[in-house]
Design a protein around this motif. Structure first.
Motif, PDB file in Angstrom:
ATOM      1  N   ALA A  16      29.437 -22.185   7.047  1.00 60.99           N
ATOM      2  CA  ALA A  16      29.911 -21.629   8.263  1.00 60.99           C
ATOM      3  C   ALA A  16      29.670 -22.580   9.425  1.00 60.99           C
ATOM      4  CB  ALA A  16      29.098 -20.364   8.750  1.00 60.99           C
ATOM      5  N   GLY A  17      28.898 -23.590   9.541  1.00 58.32           N
ATOM      6  CA  GLY A  17      28.736 -24.657  10.407  1.00 58.32           C
ATOM      7  C   GLY A  17      29.879 -25.568  10.516  1.00 58.32           C
ATOM      8  N   LEU A  18      30.556 -25.877   9.546  1.00 57.32           N
ATOM      9  CA  LEU A  18      31.315 -26.779   9.443  1.00 57.32           C
ATOM     10  C   LEU A  18      32.702 -26.610  10.357  1.00 57.32           C
ATOM     11  CD1 LEU A  18      31.901 -27.627   5.381  1.00 57.32           C
ATOM     12  CD2 LEU A  18      30.492 -28.569   7.187  1.00 57.32           C
ATOM     13  N   PRO A  19      33.159 -25.534  10.509  1.00 57.19           N
ATOM     14  CA  PRO A  19      34.391 -25.564  11.582  1.00 57.19           C
ATOM     15  C   PRO A  19      33.863 -25.740  13.051  1.00 57.19           C
ATOM     16  CG  PRO A  19      34.159 -23.403  10.296  1.00 57.19           C
ATOM     17  CD  PRO A  19      33.418 -24.580   9.798  1.00 57.19           C
ATOM     18  N   ALA A  20      32.833 -25.178  13.210  1.00 51.74           N
ATOM     19  CA  ALA A  20      32.053 -25.208  14.626  1.00 51.74           C
ATOM     20  C   ALA A  20      31.821 -26.428  14.964  1.00 51.74           C
ATOM     21  CB  ALA A  20      30.714 -24.210  14.272  1.00 51.74           C
ATOM     22  N   LEU A  21      31.375 -27.452  13.894  1.00 52.85           N
ATOM     23  CA  LEU A  21      31.403 -28.860  14.410  1.00 52.85           C
ATOM     24  C   LEU A  21      32.529 -29.505  14.343  1.00 52.85           C
ATOM     25  CD1 LEU A  21      28.076 -29.628  12.136  1.00 52.85           C
ATOM     26  CD2 LEU A  21      28.026 -29.404  14.378  1.00 52.85           C
ATOM     27  N   ALA A  22      33.532 -29.527  13.501  1.00 49.82           N
ATOM     28  CA  ALA A  22      34.758 -30.013  13.522  1.00 49.82           C
ATOM     29  C   ALA A  22      35.569 -29.776  14.642  1.00 49.82           C
ATOM     30  CB  ALA A  22      35.676 -29.549  12.264  1.00 49.82           C
ATOM     31  N   ALA A  23      35.541 -28.604  15.345  1.00 50.20           N
ATOM     32  CA  ALA A  23      36.114 -28.366  16.794  1.00 50.20           C
ATOM     33  C   ALA A  23      35.766 -29.183  17.762  1.00 50.20           C
ATOM     34  CB  ALA A  23      35.779 -26.950  16.883  1.00 50.20           C
ATOM     35  N   THR A  24      34.560 -29.791  17.601  1.00 51.14           N
ATOM     36  CA  THR A  24      33.864 -30.331  18.829  1.00 51.14           C
ATOM     37  C   THR A  24      34.289 -32.013  18.737  1.00 51.14           C
ATOM     38  OG1 THR A  24      31.756 -30.846  17.824  1.00 51.14           O
ATOM     39  CG2 THR A  24      31.865 -29.003  18.709  1.00 51.14           C
ATOM     40  N   THR A  64      27.256 -39.720  31.048  1.00 52.83           N
ATOM     41  CA  THR A  64      26.807 -38.552  31.525  1.00 52.83           C
ATOM     42  C   THR A  64      26.207 -37.398  30.674  1.00 52.83           C
ATOM     43  OG1 THR A  64      28.903 -37.595  31.750  1.00 52.83           O
ATOM     44  CG2 THR A  64      27.843 -38.971  33.665  1.00 52.83           C
ATOM     45  N   LEU A  65      26.191 -37.768  29.152  1.00 51.98           N
ATOM     46  CA  LEU A  65      25.801 -36.654  28.284  1.00 51.98           C
ATOM     47  C   LEU A  65      24.337 -36.141  28.582  1.00 51.98           C
ATOM     48  CD1 LEU A  65      26.589 -35.504  25.591  1.00 51.98           C
ATOM     49  CD2 LEU A  65      25.272 -37.264  24.249  1.00 51.98           C
ATOM     50  N   TYR A  66      24.241 -34.934  29.019  1.00 50.00           N
ATOM     51  CA  TYR A  66      23.272 -34.371  29.416  1.00 50.00           C
ATOM     52  C   TYR A  66      22.045 -34.670  28.732  1.00 50.00           C
ATOM     53  CZ  TYR A  66      20.147 -30.693  31.232  1.00 50.00           C
ATOM     54  OH  TYR A  66      18.830 -30.269  32.027  1.00 50.00           O
ATOM     55  N   SER A  67      22.270 -33.991  27.243  1.00 46.09           N
ATOM     56  CA  SER A  67      20.891 -34.060  26.317  1.00 46.09           C
ATOM     57  C   SER A  67      20.642 -35.363  26.116  1.00 46.09           C
ATOM     58  CB  SER A  67      21.382 -33.476  25.091  1.00 46.09           C
ATOM     59  OG  SER A  67      22.682 -34.202  24.373  1.00 46.09           O
ATOM     60  N   ALA A  68      21.382 -36.529  26.377  1.00 47.20           N
ATOM     61  CA  ALA A  68      20.884 -37.930  26.047  1.00 47.20           C
ATOM     62  C   ALA A  68      20.105 -38.195  27.253  1.00 47.20           C
ATOM     63  CB  ALA A  68      22.220 -38.668  25.826  1.00 47.20           C
ATOM     64  N   ASN A  69      20.518 -37.705  28.656  1.00 42.49           N
ATOM     65  CA  ASN A  69      19.834 -38.171  29.571  1.00 42.49           C
ATOM     66  C   ASN A  69      18.372 -37.324  29.757  1.00 42.49           C
ATOM     67  OD1 ASN A  69      21.479 -39.917  31.948  1.00 42.49           O
ATOM     68  ND2 ASN A  69      22.950 -38.847  30.801  1.00 42.49           N
ATOM     69  N   VAL A  70      18.403 -36.342  29.139  1.00 41.55           N
ATOM     70  CA  VAL A  70      16.967 -35.703  28.894  1.00 41.55           C
ATOM     71  C   VAL A  70      16.071 -36.530  28.122  1.00 41.55           C
ATOM     72  CG1 VAL A  70      16.069 -33.664  28.013  1.00 41.55           C
ATOM     73  CG2 VAL A  70      17.774 -33.277  29.621  1.00 41.55           C
ATOM     74  N   ALA A  71      16.520 -37.044  26.617  1.00 43.10           N
ATOM     75  CA  ALA A  71      15.843 -37.854  25.971  1.00 43.10           C
ATOM     76  C   ALA A  71      15.637 -39.046  26.641  1.00 43.10           C
ATOM     77  CB  ALA A  71      16.700 -38.073  24.815  1.00 43.10           C
ATOM     78  N   ARG A  78      29.592 -30.813  21.260  1.00 41.92           N
ATOM     79  CA  ARG A  78      28.959 -31.549  20.143  1.00 41.92           C
ATOM     80  C   ARG A  78      27.632 -31.651  20.003  1.00 41.92           C
ATOM     81  NH1 ARG A  78      31.689 -33.507  15.783  1.00 41.92           N
ATOM     82  NH2 ARG A  78      30.709 -35.372  14.634  1.00 41.92           N
ATOM     83  N   ALA A  79      27.117 -32.099  21.026  1.00 43.99           N
ATOM     84  CA  ALA A  79      25.565 -32.228  21.122  1.00 43.99           C
ATOM     85  C   ALA A  79      24.926 -30.814  21.221  1.00 43.99           C
ATOM     86  CB  ALA A  79      25.301 -33.093  22.404  1.00 43.99           C
ATOM     87  N   LEU A  80      25.361 -29.973  21.961  1.00 42.44           N
ATOM     88  CA  LEU A  80      24.977 -28.482  22.036  1.00 42.44           C
ATOM     89  C   LEU A  80      24.823 -27.682  20.616  1.00 42.44           C
ATOM     90  CD1 LEU A  80      23.695 -26.285  23.629  1.00 42.44           C
ATOM     91  CD2 LEU A  80      25.983 -25.652  23.990  1.00 42.44           C
ATOM     92  N   ARG A  81      26.094 -27.983  19.957  1.00 42.59           N
ATOM     93  CA  ARG A  81      26.182 -27.147  18.586  1.00 42.59           C
ATOM     94  C   ARG A  81      25.264 -28.023  17.591  1.00 42.59           C
ATOM     95  NH1 ARG A  81      32.617 -25.157  18.330  1.00 42.59           N
ATOM     96  NH2 ARG A  81      32.693 -24.199  20.239  1.00 42.59           N
ATOM     97  N   VAL A  82      25.277 -29.296  17.480  1.00 42.74           N
ATOM     98  CA  VAL A  82      24.650 -29.988  16.649  1.00 42.74           C
ATOM     99  C   VAL A  82      23.083 -29.473  16.660  1.00 42.74           C
ATOM    100  CG1 VAL A  82      23.621 -32.324  15.828  1.00 42.74           C
ATOM    101  CG2 VAL A  82      25.947 -31.976  16.197  1.00 42.74           C
ATOM    102  N   GLU A  83      22.728 -29.688  17.884  1.00 45.81           N
ATOM    103  CA  GLU A  83      21.219 -29.263  18.103  1.00 45.81           C
ATOM    104  C   GLU A  83      20.870 -27.816  17.616  1.00 45.81           C
ATOM    105  OE1 GLU A  83      19.078 -28.168  22.140  1.00 45.81           O
ATOM    106  OE2 GLU A  83      19.420 -30.084  22.081  1.00 45.81           O
ATOM    107  N   ALA A  84      21.632 -26.869  18.025  1.00 47.63           N
ATOM    108  CA  ALA A  84      21.518 -25.326  17.578  1.00 47.63           C
ATOM    109  C   ALA A  84      21.506 -25.252  16.202  1.00 47.63           C
ATOM    110  CB  ALA A  84      22.603 -24.862  18.221  1.00 47.63           C
ATOM    111  N   LEU A  85      22.599 -25.949  15.448  1.00 50.43           N
ATOM    112  CA  LEU A  85      23.041 -25.716  13.924  1.00 50.43           C
ATOM    113  C   LEU A  85      21.664 -26.380  13.162  1.00 50.43           C
ATOM    114  CD1 LEU A  85      26.635 -25.795  13.863  1.00 50.43           C
ATOM    115  CD2 LEU A  85      25.349 -23.835  13.637  1.00 50.43           C
ATOM    116  N   SER A  86      21.347 -27.419  13.893  1.00 46.88           N
ATOM    117  CA  SER A  86      20.225 -28.290  13.075  1.00 46.88           C
ATOM    118  C   SER A  86      19.035 -27.438  13.283  1.00 46.88           C
ATOM    119  CB  SER A  86      20.039 -29.628  13.674  1.00 46.88           C
ATOM    120  OG  SER A  86      21.094 -30.249  13.447  1.00 46.88           O
TER     121      SER A  86
END
Length: 299
Positions: free
Chosen positions: A16-24, A149-156, A31-39
């Motif tokens: 079920a995660g595959l189309p959610a990631l492919a769409a990003t 400007t990737l938000y999650s990368a700047n937080v890291a 993409r970063a948000l979905r990868v984080e949540a699905l991981s």
């Protein structure tokens, strides 16, 4: 859609995660948000993602998902600092598990050379393995040259520079202020300022308590940053807007600035983020407690 996909993954339906990631592809923020949540949803199921890769070895989405899931799995077994002396074997297992995320992420980066998200995950990898500063800087360079400007990368990056992770308060605050000042319209990057103040104070406080978190100057700076973000916010909400509202809401709640705190927490839609609430204790319970005191309905 992401809620439904996360629920499906929790039920061991990894496909079920595959189309959610492919769409990003081509949209790093989503993409970063979905990868984080699905991981996080797939913790304990990395073997299942490996099985999907066997059938589709050139799929960058799968390699990215596998690498980030292994990072999340490693965080789950990291021993507390105070327990390290008596849990050396667990610390070794943690490092081994974290290191296993490297190759999948490098593979994902190789398959999608323009994608900053594998490098964002490698920022957390370098942090988790306590790599030398030069290594952390090189990963940050690779990430920021693809999508600065990737938000999650700047937080890291902010966490990397924080006193609690081997950096200094001065360098961390300078990074937060510069990044916030340069944030494009609609970006929630001004939320780095409350996050930085949380990191700064948390490195000095023990045990955590509600009183006296932020100085007047810190409060004034955070109020200004919140105004800057609000005034420049246009178009649809940014994928990380909820996290930014959590950051400002938590900070204003602790500063007893009830009206702005309530305004931001209402805009979370009842969703909490791990940071900054984890500085106070269990994130969900601390979020609910703050909302309860401010009469914010969360369900």
């Amino acid at each position: 859609m992401l809620d439904e996909t996360v629920t499906a993954v929790h039920r061991r339906n990894l496909e079920a995660g595959l189309p959610a990631l492919a769409a990003t592809r081509g949209d790093p923020e989503v993409r970063a948000l979905r990868v984080e949540a699905l991981s996080r949803a797939a913790v304990g199921m990395s073997r299942g993602i490996e099985s999907l890769i066997v059938r589709d070895q050139s799929n960058a989405d799968l390699w990215l998902w596998l690498g980030r899931t292994r990072i999340e799995e490693a965080w789950e077994i990291k021993p507390e600092v105070k327990a390290r002396a008596v849990q050396a074997h667990r610390l070794e297992a943690y490092h081994t598990a974290m290191e296993q995320a490297r190759q999948p992420l490098l593979t994902a980066a190789g398959l999608a050379p323009g994608d900053p998200v594998p490098w964002e995950s490698m920022l957390w990898l370098a942090l988790g393995l306590e790599r030398p500063r030069a290594d952390k800087d090189s990963v940050w360079f690779e990430c920021t040259r693809r999508w600065p400007t990737l938000y999650s990368a700047n937080v890291a990056r902010l966490v990397t520079l924080s006193p609690g992770w081997g950096g200094t308060a001065q360098e961390m605050m300078e990074f937060a202020r510069t990044t916030a000042a340069r944030a494009p319209e609609g970006s929630p990057l001004p939320a780095l300022l409350p996050l930085a103040h949380f990191e700064n104070v948390a490195a000095e406080r023990t045990p955590m308590s509600r009183g006296g978190w932020f100085s007047f100057d810190a409060q004034r700076e955070m109020v200004s940053a919140a105004g800057q973000w609000s005034e420049r916010r246009i178009g649809p909400p940014h994928p990380r807007s909820i996290e930014a509202h959590n950051a400002f809401g938590a900070a204003f709640y602790l500063a007893d600035l009830r009206r702005p705190a309530r305004g931001h927490l209402i805009r979370t839609g009842g969703r909490y983020s791990r940071v900054p609430w984890s500085h106070l204790g269990d994130p969900e319970s601390q979020f609910q407690r703050a909302c309860g005191k401010l009469n914010v309905i969360t369900n």
